[in-house]
Design a protein around this motif. Structure first.
Motif, PDB file in Angstrom:
ATOM      1  N   LYS A   3       0.736  -1.353  -0.050  1.00  0.00           N
ATOM      2  CA  LYS A   3      -0.040   0.041  -0.034  1.00  0.00           C
ATOM      3  C   LYS A   3       0.755   1.316   0.040  1.00  0.00           C
ATOM      4  CE  LYS A   3      -3.891   2.244   2.246  1.00  0.00           C
ATOM      5  NZ  LYS A   3      -4.500   2.473   3.521  1.00  0.00           N
ATOM      6  N   ARG A   4       1.946   1.318   0.728  1.00  0.00           N
ATOM      7  CA  ARG A   4       2.804   2.515   0.870  1.00  0.00           C
ATOM      8  C   ARG A   4       3.858   2.178  -0.114  1.00  0.00           C
ATOM      9  NH1 ARG A   4       6.837   4.357   5.873  1.00  0.00           N
ATOM     10  NH2 ARG A   4       7.597   6.055   4.974  1.00  0.00           N
ATOM     11  N   VAL A  29      -2.953   3.874 -16.088  1.00  0.00           N
ATOM     12  CA  VAL A  29      -2.539   3.570 -14.805  1.00  0.00           C
ATOM     13  C   VAL A  29      -2.348   1.790 -14.677  1.00  0.00           C
ATOM     14  CG1 VAL A  29      -2.764   3.609 -12.182  1.00  0.00           C
ATOM     15  CG2 VAL A  29      -3.207   5.637 -13.444  1.00  0.00           C
ATOM     16  N   GLN A  30      -1.204   1.477 -14.359  1.00  0.00           N
ATOM     17  CA  GLN A  30      -1.071   0.084 -14.343  1.00  0.00           C
ATOM     18  C   GLN A  30      -0.131  -0.094 -13.398  1.00  0.00           C
ATOM     19  OE1 GLN A  30       0.909  -2.247 -17.979  1.00  0.00           O
ATOM     20  NE2 GLN A  30      -1.292  -2.739 -18.110  1.00  0.00           N
ATOM     21  N   GLU A  31      -0.504  -1.298 -12.472  1.00  0.00           N
ATOM     22  CA  GLU A  31       0.592  -1.470 -11.427  1.00  0.00           C
ATOM     23  C   GLU A  31       0.959  -0.369 -10.671  1.00  0.00           C
ATOM     24  OE1 GLU A  31       1.068  -4.639 -10.012  1.00  0.00           O
ATOM     25  OE2 GLU A  31      -0.387  -5.372 -11.487  1.00  0.00           O
ATOM     26  N   GLY A  32       0.248   0.483 -10.435  1.00  0.00           N
ATOM     27  CA  GLY A  32       0.805   1.810  -9.580  1.00  0.00           C
ATOM     28  C   GLY A  32       1.327   2.990 -10.407  1.00  0.00           C
ATOM     29  N   PHE A  33       1.576   2.691 -11.617  1.00  0.00           N
ATOM     30  CA  PHE A  33       2.305   3.712 -12.584  1.00  0.00           C
ATOM     31  C   PHE A  33       1.625   4.172 -13.490  1.00  0.00           C
ATOM     32  CE2 PHE A  33       5.530   0.945 -10.643  1.00  0.00           C
ATOM     33  CZ  PHE A  33       6.510   1.871 -10.128  1.00  0.00           C
ATOM     34  N   GLY A  52      -1.020   7.354   5.533  1.00  0.00           N
ATOM     35  CA  GLY A  52      -2.279   7.756   6.430  1.00  0.00           C
ATOM     36  C   GLY A  52      -3.398   8.647   5.408  1.00  0.00           C
ATOM     37  N   ASP A  53      -3.487   9.829   6.298  1.00  0.00           N
ATOM     38  CA  ASP A  53      -4.273  10.698   5.494  1.00  0.00           C
ATOM     39  C   ASP A  53      -3.600  11.528   4.813  1.00  0.00           C
ATOM     40  OD1 ASP A  53      -3.077  12.201   7.432  1.00  0.00           O
ATOM     41  OD2 ASP A  53      -4.723  13.236   8.321  1.00  0.00           O
ATOM     42  N   THR A  54      -2.325  11.658   4.608  1.00  0.00           N
ATOM     43  CA  THR A  54      -1.710  12.482   3.564  1.00  0.00           C
ATOM     44  C   THR A  54      -0.988  11.686   2.300  1.00  0.00           C
ATOM     45  OG1 THR A  54      -0.972  13.731   5.712  1.00  0.00           O
ATOM     46  CG2 THR A  54       0.455  14.137   3.817  1.00  0.00           C
ATOM     47  N   ILE A  55      -1.103  12.565   1.538  1.00  0.00           N
ATOM     48  CA  ILE A  55      -0.158  12.209   0.216  1.00  0.00           C
ATOM     49  C   ILE A  55       0.937  13.393   0.141  1.00  0.00           C
ATOM     50  CG2 ILE A  55      -0.207  11.741  -2.260  1.00  0.00           C
ATOM     51  CD1 ILE A  55      -3.032  11.029  -1.927  1.00  0.00           C
ATOM     52  N   TYR A  56       2.160  12.758   0.009  1.00  0.00           N
ATOM     53  CA  TYR A  56       3.322  13.693  -0.343  1.00  0.00           C
ATOM     54  C   TYR A  56       3.517  13.689  -1.845  1.00  0.00           C
ATOM     55  CZ  TYR A  56       4.180  13.106   4.610  1.00  0.00           C
ATOM     56  OH  TYR A  56       3.853  13.180   5.999  1.00  0.00           O
ATOM     57  N   LEU A  57       3.982  14.858  -2.367  1.00  0.00           N
ATOM     58  CA  LEU A  57       4.170  14.867  -3.734  1.00  0.00           C
ATOM     59  C   LEU A  57       5.567  15.755  -3.892  1.00  0.00           C
ATOM     60  CD1 LEU A  57       1.928  16.620  -6.340  1.00  0.00           C
ATOM     61  CD2 LEU A  57       4.010  17.706  -6.040  1.00  0.00           C
ATOM     62  N   SER A  58       6.189  15.083  -4.991  1.00  0.00           N
ATOM     63  CA  SER A  58       7.535  15.773  -5.531  1.00  0.00           C
ATOM     64  C   SER A  58       7.628  15.571  -6.617  1.00  0.00           C
ATOM     65  CB  SER A  58       8.771  15.155  -4.575  1.00  0.00           C
ATOM     66  OG  SER A  58       8.775  13.797  -5.038  1.00  0.00           O
ATOM     67  N   GLY A  59       8.595  16.459  -7.553  1.00  0.00           N
ATOM     68  CA  GLY A  59       8.758  16.273  -9.028  1.00  0.00           C
ATOM     69  C   GLY A  59       8.262  17.463  -9.468  1.00  0.00           C
ATOM     70  N   ALA A  71      -5.376   8.237  -9.184  1.00  0.00           N
ATOM     71  CA  ALA A  71      -5.285   6.943  -9.101  1.00  0.00           C
ATOM     72  C   ALA A  71      -4.842   6.753  -7.611  1.00  0.00           C
ATOM     73  CB  ALA A  71      -4.052   6.276 -10.180  1.00  0.00           C
ATOM     74  N   VAL A  72      -3.716   7.503  -7.103  1.00  0.00           N
ATOM     75  CA  VAL A  72      -3.526   7.383  -5.899  1.00  0.00           C
ATOM     76  C   VAL A  72      -4.345   7.627  -4.856  1.00  0.00           C
ATOM     77  CG1 VAL A  72      -2.210   9.466  -5.453  1.00  0.00           C
ATOM     78  CG2 VAL A  72      -1.309   7.408  -4.376  1.00  0.00           C
ATOM     79  N   ARG A  73      -5.229   8.562  -5.018  1.00  0.00           N
ATOM     80  CA  ARG A  73      -6.370   8.848  -4.326  1.00  0.00           C
ATOM     81  C   ARG A  73      -7.499   7.730  -4.241  1.00  0.00           C
ATOM     82  NH1 ARG A  73     -10.873  11.714  -6.148  1.00  0.00           N
ATOM     83  NH2 ARG A  73      -9.744  12.231  -7.920  1.00  0.00           N
ATOM     84  N   ASP A  74      -7.920   7.295  -5.096  1.00  0.00           N
ATOM     85  CA  ASP A  74      -8.724   6.143  -5.340  1.00  0.00           C
ATOM     86  C   ASP A  74      -8.132   5.196  -4.290  1.00  0.00           C
ATOM     87  OD1 ASP A  74     -10.403   7.808  -6.903  1.00  0.00           O
ATOM     88  OD2 ASP A  74      -9.896   6.822  -8.685  1.00  0.00           O
ATOM     89  N   SER A  75      -6.913   4.803  -4.331  1.00  0.00           N
ATOM     90  CA  SER A  75      -6.467   3.728  -3.718  1.00  0.00           C
ATOM     91  C   SER A  75      -6.255   4.213  -1.976  1.00  0.00           C
ATOM     92  CB  SER A  75      -4.955   3.362  -4.329  1.00  0.00           C
ATOM     93  OG  SER A  75      -5.013   2.797  -5.398  1.00  0.00           O
ATOM     94  N   ASN A  76      -6.279   5.465  -1.971  1.00  0.00           N
ATOM     95  CA  ASN A  76      -6.221   5.842  -0.455  1.00  0.00           C
ATOM     96  C   ASN A  76      -7.280   6.849   0.077  1.00  0.00           C
ATOM     97  OD1 ASN A  76      -3.214   5.136   0.465  1.00  0.00           O
ATOM     98  ND2 ASN A  76      -3.408   5.456  -1.605  1.00  0.00           N
TER      99      ASN A  76
END
Length: 202
Positions: A3-4, A29-33, A52-59, A71-76
């Motif tokens: 999950k993480r 989106v496939q296998e998390g990418f 947890g309740d936070t998504i960290y973003l970089s790049g 995609a990451v929001r739907d998974s979390n």
């Protein structure tokens, strides 16, 4: 897949090693990418790390960032806060404004840590937060957008005024971001007025 894990929103070129996977002209989106048909430089990607309740973003904010975020929001589903670490992107670009609107539509708050550095399109994404806070030490750099009219309209939509976009147009760097002072950040509506202060405790 654990999950993480990182989920990457890729730039205009794609993820190295993906030529063997299903090819498509639209983000997949496939296998998390987000899968693209040809390689992309790491510096052109957006990385998301849910915790947890936070998504960290970089790049770098790019045309696939909104897809990766979805995609990451739907998974979390418990995540409701987006923390920007080191991020940039083209200021006032359609992809940055699309991502900012996606952040707002998802009801996410945005936050900058004391070691966060954002500029250009990442600032556009940051102002999409329903509540926008920052810690002392965070750096916000403005860059001139290519389409000033669209940038002003977006700033008004997100902050209630076009001060941020007008400031970026007048004082933003063309090549290098121009760091803003705390007073400028507060005056331009980049942080939420109703938090009582430009700075947050954490």
């Amino acid at each position: 897949m654990k999950k993480r894990a990182f989920l990457f929103g890729l730039g205009a070129f794609g993820l190295a090693g993906c030529a063997k996977l299903r090819q498509s002209p639209v983000p997949v989106v496939q296998e998390g990418f987000v899968v693209k048909p040809v390689p992309v430089a790491q510096g052109n990607m957006t990385a998301f790390l849910p915790e947890g309740d936070t998504i960290y973003l970089s790049g770098s904010i790019n045309e696939d960032t909104a897809t990766g975020f979805a995609a990451v929001r739907d998974s979390n589903p418990k995540a409701k806060r987006l923390v920007f670490l080191q991020a940039d992107g083209p200021a006032g670009s359609p992809e940055a404004m699309e991502f900012g609107r996606a952040v707002r539509a998802a009801g996410f708050s945005t936050h900058l840590r004391n070691d966060s550095v954002i500029s250009g399109g990442a600032v556009d994404a940051f102002v999409g937060g329903t509540q926008r806070t920052m810690e002392e030490g965070a750096v916000i750099g403005v860059v001139r957008g290519a389409d000033s009219a669209a940038h002003k309209s977006f700033a008004t939509e997100m902050t209630g005024g076009d001060g941020y976009a007008r400031f970026a147009e007048k004082f933003g760097g063309k090549r290098r971001p121009r760091p803003m002072t705390i007073a400028e950040i507060g005056a331009m509506g980049i942080v939420s007025a109703n938090v009582g202060n430009a700075l947050a405790a954490n």
